[in-house]
Motif scaffolding. Structure first.
Motif, PDB file in Angstrom:
ATOM      1  N   ASP A  94      53.099   7.257  48.093  1.00 10.13           N
ATOM      2  CA  ASP A  94      52.767   7.887  46.807  1.00 10.13           C
ATOM      3  C   ASP A  94      53.839   8.892  46.387  1.00 10.13           C
ATOM      4  O   ASP A  94      54.180   8.994  45.200  1.00 10.13           O
TER       5      ASP A  94
ATOM      6  N   LEU B  22      50.861  -0.798  42.373  1.00  2.95           N
ATOM      7  CA  LEU B  22      51.418   0.446  42.915  1.00  2.95           C
ATOM      8  C   LEU B  22      52.588   0.934  42.073  1.00  2.95           C
ATOM      9  O   LEU B  22      52.666   2.125  41.724  1.00  2.95           O
TER      10      LEU B  22
ATOM     11  N   SER C  90      46.834   4.400  43.202  1.00  4.39           N
ATOM     12  CA  SER C  90      47.660   5.101  44.188  1.00  4.39           C
ATOM     13  C   SER C  90      47.516   4.403  45.526  1.00  4.39           C
ATOM     14  O   SER C  90      46.492   3.767  45.806  1.00  4.39           O
ATOM     15  N   CYS C  91      48.529   4.553  46.352  1.00  8.81           N
ATOM     16  CA  CYS C  91      48.481   3.926  47.676  1.00  8.81           C
ATOM     17  C   CYS C  91      47.375   4.566  48.519  1.00  8.81           C
ATOM     18  O   CYS C  91      46.665   3.881  49.258  1.00  8.81           O
TER      19      CYS C  91
ATOM     20  N   GLY D 140      53.367  -0.083  51.414  1.00 10.35           N
ATOM     21  CA  GLY D 140      52.049   0.332  50.941  1.00 10.35           C
ATOM     22  C   GLY D 140      50.976  -0.733  51.030  1.00 10.35           C
ATOM     23  O   GLY D 140      49.821  -0.488  50.667  1.00 10.35           O
TER      24      GLY D 140
END
Length: 466
Positions: free
Chosen positions: A54, A12, A18-19, A68
């Motif tokens: 994000d 991340l 991306s989360c 996340g």
């Protein structure tokens, strides 16, 4: 140390993933899975939280280690605004008005809840078949049970649907499914983690427990959830366990095991042979091994179920359709209570309520319930004596391999006896960890009260030894 949490955190931070994509991938896996692990998806909440992570990363802000990270929650924990069914007909439409302390602590770190997970109804079972959502299927062999009652939580971790999950352990409900699915599952010292917001089964042994694929991930999650809570007077302030501290097990000089767990006709021959092989490897590392005397398995199971049934009969007496739950109207109030509880509780839950009310009733409480309390005290005293002689107690998680789906429902007594090696440590309120080595269903590592760190140390030692 091996850790999915650390690995995903780095992915991340480095923007390798991306989360939102991470969370969506896990949600898709949960939606399409055929193991019956899902009671309800928290997809809207999860994706909203992922988008916020994000934004932080894109803005160059630091994120925490758990921020996340997707996780699962056994469906006996309150999470405000979500369905909390306990896998039961009675609460199938019930929405939580607040969030459990342990879960809130994880949310405060930025961890992202994905799913409320299938389990035995109200925690009543050792196979995750006693549920309105269908039996949870073992992660390795779908013909077999997943273990219970935290079966959905264990399978989701084993199949990588969640990075970790939060189960609940009363008499082995985290440790046994962790063993059946070959992952790690911890029952901490009683009171280390708040039970506020966990639906009570047996209040004197209920524990919040993390399930994960590595010792390091268990440690991280344990640290976050631990601590004093004014909403749970059984909690205490505990010291955080550092990664460095659990890398060295040199202080562990002596390991004990209960010889009556091994020298019995009830244990599967292969489980026995594998356990003794593990003991041999531990001895070869220079650690002294001692045989210990303990209560017979039948005594442990009888004591545990006497007390657990009494406590669950009391705890579930509030569920009558008056304040919450699926109310079914009868001709009068008494009839309404009767029909509501008869129709909405499972056969296993009714069995435990009836048994609990029996042992608490006049004429039986002195003979049965008080005797159970006395035996629990004797068991705790036995442990205190043992831990003056040994640092760690090692045991199989179960005497047998996982049964086929359907077999446990035909024979409730056999299901109760599958808990023979877990319930004693629950009665003693001791920290106990299942590790996926040693036997077909793993090994249990137990230390004295408040010595959770030592359990994790020995788990690291075992990982490199057997």
């Amino acid at each position: 140390m091996e850790s999915q949490i650390h690995k995903i955190h780095q992915q991340l931070v480095s923007k390798e993933i991306s989360c939102t994509k991470l969370v969506q991938e896990r949600l898709d896996l949960l939606k399409s899975n055929t193991h019956n692990t899902v009671n309800s998806l928290l997809d809207t909440l999860a994706l909203d939280l992922a988008a916020k992570v994000d934004v932080k990363i894109a803005g160059g802000q630091e994120i925490g280690l758990l921020e996340g990270i997707p996780f699962g929650i056994k469906d006996v924990y309150m999470v405000q605004g979500t369905l909390t069914t306990a896998s039961s007909d009675l609460l199938k439409k019930y929405k939580s008005p607040y969030t459990a302390t342990a879960i809130q602590k994880l949310l405060d770190t930025g961890a992202i809840p994905l799913v409320k997970e299938n389990c035995d109804s109200f925690g009543h079972g050792s196979s995750s078949e006693n549920t309105i959502f269908g039996a949870v299927k073992n992660a390795i062999n779908t013909d077999l049970v997943s273990g219970g009652s935290s079966g959905g939580s264990a399978v989701n971790v084993a199949k990588d649907f969640t990075v970790f999950s939060i189960g609940g352990d009363t008499g082995g409900s985290v440790r046994q499914p962790a063993g059946y699915n070959k992952i790690y599952g911890l029952k901490p010292t009683y009171g280390r983690i708040s039970r506020f917001g966990l639906m009570a089964y047996a209040s004197s042994t209920d524990c919040v427990g993390p399930i994960a694929k590595s010792i390091e991930d268990i440690r991280i999650v344990l640290n976050v959830m631990s601590g004093k809570d004014i909403k749970d007077q059984t909690t205490y302030q505990s010291k955080a366990i550092s990664e460095q501290n659990i890398l060295n097990a040199d202080e562990i000089k002596t390991v004990g095991y209960f010889k009556n767990f091994i020298e019995t006709d009830a244990i599967d021959a292969k489980v026995k042979a594998d356990f003794l092989s593990a003991i041999g490897k531990i001895k070869a590392k220079g650690i002294e091994v001692k045989e210990l005397d303990f209560f017979e398995s039948d005594t442990l199971v009888s004591t545990y179920y006497t007390l657990a049934m009494a406590e669950t009969a009391s705890n579930l007496s509030r569920l009558d359709g008056t304040n919450y739950g699926n109310r079914i109207e009868g001709v009068n109030l008494k009839d309404t209570y009767s029909i509501t509880r008869s129709e909405n509780f499972s056969e296993e839950t009714k069995r435990r309520i009836v048994g609990g009310n029996q042992v608490l009733s006049q004429g039986f409480s002195d003979e049965i319930y008080l005797k159970g309390l006395n035996l629990r005290d004797q068991i705790s005293e036995n442990f205190e004596k043992d831990f003056k002689e040994v640092d760690i107690i090692l045991s199989p998680v179960t005497p047998n391999s996982p049964p086929k789906i359907g077999d446990s429902l035909k024979d409730p007594l056999a299901m109760y006896l599958s808990d023979a090696y877990t319930v004693g440590f629950s009665l003693g309120q001791l920290p106990t960890l299942t590790v996926p080595q040693g036997t077909e269903t793993g090994l249990q590592i137990t230390a004295a009260k408040n010595n959770d760190e030592l359990v994790l140390k020995f788990a690291n030692f075992l990982k490199d030894t057997i």
